[in-house]
Motif scaffolding. Structure first.
Motif, PDB file in Angstrom:
ATOM      1  N   LEU A  49       2.634  33.329  21.490  1.00 17.87           N
ATOM      2  CA  LEU A  49       2.915  32.295  22.484  1.00 17.87           C
ATOM      3  C   LEU A  49       3.813  32.757  23.623  1.00 17.87           C
ATOM      4  CD1 LEU A  49       2.776  29.225  23.262  1.00 17.87           C
ATOM      5  CD2 LEU A  49       4.792  28.910  21.798  1.00 17.87           C
ATOM      6  N   TYR A  50       4.888  33.489  23.296  1.00 17.36           N
ATOM      7  CA  TYR A  50       5.940  33.688  24.302  1.00 17.36           C
ATOM      8  C   TYR A  50       5.542  34.526  25.518  1.00 17.36           C
ATOM      9  CZ  TYR A  50       7.334  38.536  23.273  1.00 17.36           C
ATOM     10  OH  TYR A  50       7.378  39.897  23.153  1.00 17.36           O
ATOM     11  N   PRO A  51       4.627  35.537  25.421  1.00  7.77           N
ATOM     12  CA  PRO A  51       4.319  36.293  26.648  1.00  7.77           C
ATOM     13  C   PRO A  51       3.760  35.420  27.765  1.00  7.77           C
ATOM     14  CG  PRO A  51       3.541  37.476  24.710  1.00  7.77           C
ATOM     15  CD  PRO A  51       3.934  36.105  24.255  1.00  7.77           C
ATOM     16  N   TYR A  52       2.935  34.438  27.405  1.00  5.85           N
ATOM     17  CA  TYR A  52       2.351  33.552  28.415  1.00  5.85           C
ATOM     18  C   TYR A  52       3.404  32.620  29.003  1.00  5.85           C
ATOM     19  CZ  TYR A  52      -1.851  35.285  26.120  1.00  5.85           C
ATOM     20  OH  TYR A  52      -2.815  36.113  25.591  1.00  5.85           O
ATOM     21  N   MET A  53       4.264  32.094  28.151  1.00  7.35           N
ATOM     22  CA  MET A  53       5.320  31.205  28.629  1.00  7.35           C
ATOM     23  C   MET A  53       6.310  31.944  29.525  1.00  7.35           C
ATOM     24  SD  MET A  53       6.291  28.914  25.320  1.00  7.35           S
ATOM     25  CE  MET A  53       7.513  28.049  26.279  1.00  7.35           C
ATOM     26  N   MET A  54       6.688  33.135  29.103  1.00  9.19           N
ATOM     27  CA  MET A  54       7.717  33.897  29.800  1.00  9.19           C
ATOM     28  C   MET A  54       7.301  34.254  31.222  1.00  9.19           C
ATOM     29  SD  MET A  54       9.617  37.271  28.346  1.00  9.19           S
ATOM     30  CE  MET A  54       8.251  38.336  28.765  1.00  9.19           C
ATOM     31  N   ASP A  55       6.028  34.572  31.388  1.00 13.61           N
ATOM     32  CA  ASP A  55       5.555  34.951  32.714  1.00 13.61           C
ATOM     33  C   ASP A  55       5.158  33.754  33.572  1.00 13.61           C
ATOM     34  OD1 ASP A  55       5.958  37.650  32.299  1.00 13.61           O
ATOM     35  OD2 ASP A  55       3.963  37.991  31.481  1.00 13.61           O
ATOM     36  N   SER A  56       5.028  32.583  32.954  1.00 12.16           N
ATOM     37  CA  SER A  56       4.648  31.402  33.738  1.00 12.16           C
ATOM     38  C   SER A  56       5.851  30.533  34.108  1.00 12.16           C
ATOM     39  CB  SER A  56       3.605  30.569  32.982  1.00 12.16           C
ATOM     40  OG  SER A  56       4.124  30.163  31.727  1.00 12.16           O
ATOM     41  N   ILE A  57       6.748  30.285  33.159  1.00 13.08           N
ATOM     42  CA  ILE A  57       7.903  29.428  33.462  1.00 13.08           C
ATOM     43  C   ILE A  57       9.215  30.215  33.517  1.00 13.08           C
ATOM     44  CG2 ILE A  57       6.789  27.412  32.441  1.00 13.08           C
ATOM     45  CD1 ILE A  57       8.614  27.703  30.010  1.00 13.08           C
ATOM     46  N   GLY A  58       9.164  31.506  33.236  1.00 16.34           N
ATOM     47  CA  GLY A  58      10.362  32.327  33.334  1.00 16.34           C
ATOM     48  C   GLY A  58      11.044  32.555  32.002  1.00 16.34           C
ATOM     49  N   ARG A  59      11.916  33.573  31.993  1.00 16.77           N
ATOM     50  CA  ARG A  59      12.626  33.916  30.764  1.00 16.77           C
ATOM     51  C   ARG A  59      13.582  32.797  30.355  1.00 16.77           C
ATOM     52  NH1 ARG A  59       9.157  37.358  32.985  1.00 16.77           N
ATOM     53  NH2 ARG A  59       9.710  39.573  32.908  1.00 16.77           N
ATOM     54  N   LYS A  60      14.316  32.268  31.325  1.00 16.66           N
ATOM     55  CA  LYS A  60      15.330  31.258  31.040  1.00 16.66           C
ATOM     56  C   LYS A  60      14.724  30.001  30.404  1.00 16.66           C
ATOM     57  CE  LYS A  60      18.532  28.095  33.357  1.00 16.66           C
ATOM     58  NZ  LYS A  60      19.234  27.754  34.614  1.00 16.66           N
ATOM     59  N   TYR A  61      13.695  29.454  31.039  1.00 17.15           N
ATOM     60  CA  TYR A  61      13.155  28.185  30.547  1.00 17.15           C
ATOM     61  C   TYR A  61      12.330  28.371  29.274  1.00 17.15           C
ATOM     62  CZ  TYR A  61      15.016  25.993  34.671  1.00 17.15           C
ATOM     63  OH  TYR A  61      15.894  25.526  35.626  1.00 17.15           O
ATOM     64  N   THR A  62      11.815  29.576  29.036  1.00 12.79           N
ATOM     65  CA  THR A  62      11.163  29.851  27.757  1.00 12.79           C
ATOM     66  C   THR A  62      12.188  29.802  26.635  1.00 12.79           C
ATOM     67  OG1 THR A  62       9.489  31.257  28.799  1.00 12.79           O
ATOM     68  CG2 THR A  62       9.826  31.539  26.439  1.00 12.79           C
ATOM     69  N   LEU A  63      13.355  30.407  26.856  1.00 10.16           N
ATOM     70  CA  LEU A  63      14.422  30.376  25.855  1.00 10.16           C
ATOM     71  C   LEU A  63      14.900  28.952  25.578  1.00 10.16           C
ATOM     72  CD1 LEU A  63      16.450  33.524  26.960  1.00 10.16           C
ATOM     73  CD2 LEU A  63      15.368  33.184  24.734  1.00 10.16           C
ATOM     74  N   LEU A  64      15.026  28.160  26.631  1.00 13.99           N
ATOM     75  CA  LEU A  64      15.447  26.773  26.446  1.00 13.99           C
ATOM     76  C   LEU A  64      14.381  25.968  25.700  1.00 13.99           C
ATOM     77  CD1 LEU A  64      17.069  26.105  29.940  1.00 13.99           C
ATOM     78  CD2 LEU A  64      18.262  26.353  27.749  1.00 13.99           C
ATOM     79  N   PHE A  65      13.107  26.185  26.048  1.00 13.21           N
ATOM     80  CA  PHE A  65      12.012  25.471  25.385  1.00 13.21           C
ATOM     81  C   PHE A  65      11.958  25.808  23.890  1.00 13.21           C
ATOM     82  CE2 PHE A  65       7.664  25.400  23.757  1.00 13.21           C
ATOM     83  CZ  PHE A  65       7.288  24.095  24.033  1.00 13.21           C
ATOM     84  N   LEU A  66      12.216  27.077  23.545  1.00 11.19           N
ATOM     85  CA  LEU A  66      12.122  27.501  22.150  1.00 11.19           C
ATOM     86  C   LEU A  66      13.236  26.932  21.275  1.00 11.19           C
ATOM     87  CD1 LEU A  66      10.959  31.192  22.682  1.00 11.19           C
ATOM     88  CD2 LEU A  66       9.634  29.339  21.634  1.00 11.19           C
ATOM     89  N   CYS A  67      14.214  26.284  21.891  1.00 12.54           N
ATOM     90  CA  CYS A  67      15.219  25.560  21.095  1.00 12.54           C
ATOM     91  C   CYS A  67      14.600  24.362  20.379  1.00 12.54           C
ATOM     92  CB  CYS A  67      16.354  25.068  21.995  1.00 12.54           C
ATOM     93  SG  CYS A  67      17.540  26.347  22.421  1.00 12.54           S
ATOM     94  N   ILE A  68      13.511  23.819  20.923  1.00 11.99           N
ATOM     95  CA  ILE A  68      12.884  22.632  20.323  1.00 11.99           C
ATOM     96  C   ILE A  68      12.407  22.915  18.900  1.00 11.99           C
ATOM     97  CG2 ILE A  68      10.997  20.957  20.518  1.00 11.99           C
ATOM     98  CD1 ILE A  68      11.238  21.275  23.583  1.00 11.99           C
ATOM     99  N   PRO A  69      11.572  23.965  18.665  1.00 13.62           N
ATOM    100  CA  PRO A  69      11.184  24.243  17.269  1.00 13.62           C
ATOM    101  C   PRO A  69      12.360  24.669  16.391  1.00 13.62           C
ATOM    102  CG  PRO A  69      10.329  25.949  18.756  1.00 13.62           C
ATOM    103  CD  PRO A  69      10.823  24.826  19.607  1.00 13.62           C
ATOM    104  N   GLN A  70      13.383  25.284  16.969  1.00 14.43           N
ATOM    105  CA  GLN A  70      14.561  25.651  16.173  1.00 14.43           C
ATOM    106  C   GLN A  70      15.258  24.405  15.625  1.00 14.43           C
ATOM    107  OE1 GLN A  70      17.031  28.141  18.707  1.00 14.43           O
ATOM    108  NE2 GLN A  70      15.279  29.397  19.302  1.00 14.43           N
ATOM    109  N   ILE A  71      15.478  23.443  16.510  1.00 12.85           N
ATOM    110  CA  ILE A  71      16.114  22.179  16.099  1.00 12.85           C
ATOM    111  C   ILE A  71      15.216  21.434  15.105  1.00 12.85           C
ATOM    112  CG2 ILE A  71      16.842  19.907  16.922  1.00 12.85           C
ATOM    113  CD1 ILE A  71      17.660  21.337  19.566  1.00 12.85           C
ATOM    114  N   ALA A  72      13.915  21.409  15.397  1.00 14.50           N
ATOM    115  CA  ALA A  72      12.964  20.719  14.514  1.00 14.50           C
ATOM    116  C   ALA A  72      12.962  21.344  13.123  1.00 14.50           C
ATOM    117  CB  ALA A  72      11.564  20.773  15.121  1.00 14.50           C
ATOM    118  N   SER A  73      13.113  22.649  13.061  1.00 16.10           N
ATOM    119  CA  SER A  73      13.098  23.346  11.779  1.00 16.10           C
ATOM    120  C   SER A  73      14.261  22.920  10.890  1.00 16.10           C
ATOM    121  CB  SER A  73      13.154  24.858  12.010  1.00 16.10           C
ATOM    122  OG  SER A  73      13.355  25.554  10.805  1.00 16.10           O
ATOM    123  N   TRP A  74      15.467  22.882  11.465  1.00 19.26           N
ATOM    124  CA  TRP A  74      16.630  22.500  10.653  1.00 19.26           C
ATOM    125  C   TRP A  74      16.579  21.026  10.255  1.00 19.26           C
ATOM    126  CZ3 TRP A  74      18.715  26.191   8.257  1.00 19.26           C
ATOM    127  CH2 TRP A  74      18.910  27.448   8.845  1.00 19.26           C
TER     128      TRP A  74
END
Length: 435
Positions: A49-74
């Protein structure tokens, strides 16, 4: 990285609880293997997933978006009342944390100057070890429920702080936004002097242009281009060594290993000692990497690591195969061996393969190449984590450790022989070394 460290080692205190009579959902050994290994299955989805996100919305917003599954996991782990919910939480966590780990490495690589790039990348490994230590201490002192609740803080803290950081100059230049690229690098370098910043901007821009001209098809060029082929071979061997030398499966089953060894110190406290020395080792390694270089540090770590694994295997051979009852005189060997191995893992064996991924590939293929390398790594880790208990029953845990030792020394020596030294080189200069 603190959150990833906690997620990776969560099974060490969690599985003994989940297999005990105190658990609301007592799980079987096979179910425990799935719980331990599904984090790495989720990671594979994240790497796609991340290569497509990183090049479309940027490194910063990909990292912020990936907090969602992290929070959901806990949250899912906290609410879990059956093993299937735990399967889901581990898979979701693997997706969020492991993909974010890959992106944050690229982010660090693109914002840092050449003189401190290695230090910053290894310091991120130190934060990973801090996460493991935090989880192990909380797991030893608190209940299973409170341990899970406390881990929600890591992604929430990241969200509140990282949102104020800029994206990388590489991303802005790739999108043709020179103004934001200049603002980003000005903030990162702490100066508004255009004369100081312009040469670096020009270098990055030229590298991106050259890459775009020669790499219209990144997948094809990754295997056709001689430089990229060599770099891919290096990182695949490094990640196979990292995955098959046992560092991550040992972290997963640390408490179980100490319990099986019969060591006098309580297993949960032995794991904390190992976690502390790993943090110290990571700090030392972050300084040594720019002093002695990547290749030498990696080779010597492989020698020490393989010797340590042989020592642990020898103890279990004496205890389980030769059935020597009184091993009190050498009862300290498992702690010594595992601590020594985890020291060199934290200082070099685990972070340097990531450093190589981020340094050996140019921007235009970095995300694809890193995704391939990380997927290979996760497949190996999933495999050896899942089979760990069953394999030990067949061949003995001593044989398992000796296999890890053989992989460790063979892989590190191979990397030493075929990898150019990247210390003190710009990302553009490193490409010339691959010819």
């Amino acid at each position: 990285m603190i959150g990833l460290g906690a997620a990776d080692v969560w099974t060490s205190p969690a599985l003994p609880h989940l297999k005990s009579n105190e658990s609301e959902m007592k799980i079987s050994p096979v179910e425990a293997s799935w719980v331990a290994s599904l984090l790495h299955v989720g990671a594979i989805f994240g790497y796609f997933l991340y290569p497509y996100m990183m090049d479309s919305i940027g490194r910063k917003y990909t990292l912020l978006f990936l907090c969602i599954p992290q929070i959901a996991s806990w949250i899912t782990t906290i609410l879990a009342r059956d093993v299937y919910t735990l399967y889901a939480s581990r898979t979701i966590g693997g997706l969020g944390y492991c993909a974010a780990c890959a992106v944050q490495g690229i982010y660090i690589c693109e914002i840092s100057s050449k003189n401190i790039r290695g230090i910053l990348l290894l310091f991120s490994e130190v934060n990973y070890q801090i996460g493991t230590l935090m989880l192990l201490i909380i797991g030893a002192l608190c209940s299973y429920k409170h341990m899970n609740l406390s881990m929600l803080l890591a992604p929430l803290l990241f969200l509140l702080t990282f949102i104020f950081m800029p994206d990388t100059p590489h991303y802005y230049l790739k999108k043709g936004n020179d103004k934001q690229a200049l603002e980003s690098i000005s903030r990162l370098r702490g100066t508004k002097n255009i004369k100081i910043l312009e040469p670096e901007i020009v270098k990055i821009k030229n590298a991106i242009i050259e890459g775009q001209e020669s790499n219209e098809n990144a997948i094809r060029q990754l295997f056709v281009n001689k430089r990229y082929r060599r770099a891919l071979l290096i990182v695949l061997i490094a990640n196979a060594t990292k995955g098959l030398s046992g560092s991550f499966v040992i972290g997963t089953y640390t408490e179980q290993i100490f319990t099986d060894s019969g060591f006098t110190l309580a297993p949960e406290y032995s794991t904390i000692i190992v976690a502390v020395v790993k943090i110290i080792a990571g700090l030392i390694g972050s300084q040594l990497i720019e002093y002695v270089g990547r290749r030498v540090l990696y080779l010597y770590s492989g020698i020490v690591g393989s010797f340590s694994l042989v020592v642990v295997g020898l103890f279990f051979f004496l205890k389980l195969y030769l059935k020597i009852d009184d091993l009190s005189a050498i009862g300290w060997l498992p702690l010594f061996g595992l601590a020594s191995f985890q020291i060199v893992s934290a200082a070099s064996l685990n972070p340097i393969p990531v450093v190589l991924i981020l340094e050996l590939f140019p921007t235009e293929v970095k995300s694809l190449a890193s995704a391939i390398a990380f997927i290979v790594f996760e497949l190996f880790v999933f495999f050896i984590t899942f089979i760990f208990n069953g394999f030990n029953e067949i061949v003995g845990i001593y044989t398992t450790f000796w296999i890890y030792a053989a992989v460790c020394i063979t892989g590190t020596y191979t990397i030493f022989c075929i990898t150019p030294e990247t210390k003190g080189k710009t990302l553009e200069e490193i490409q010339e070394l691959l010819d």
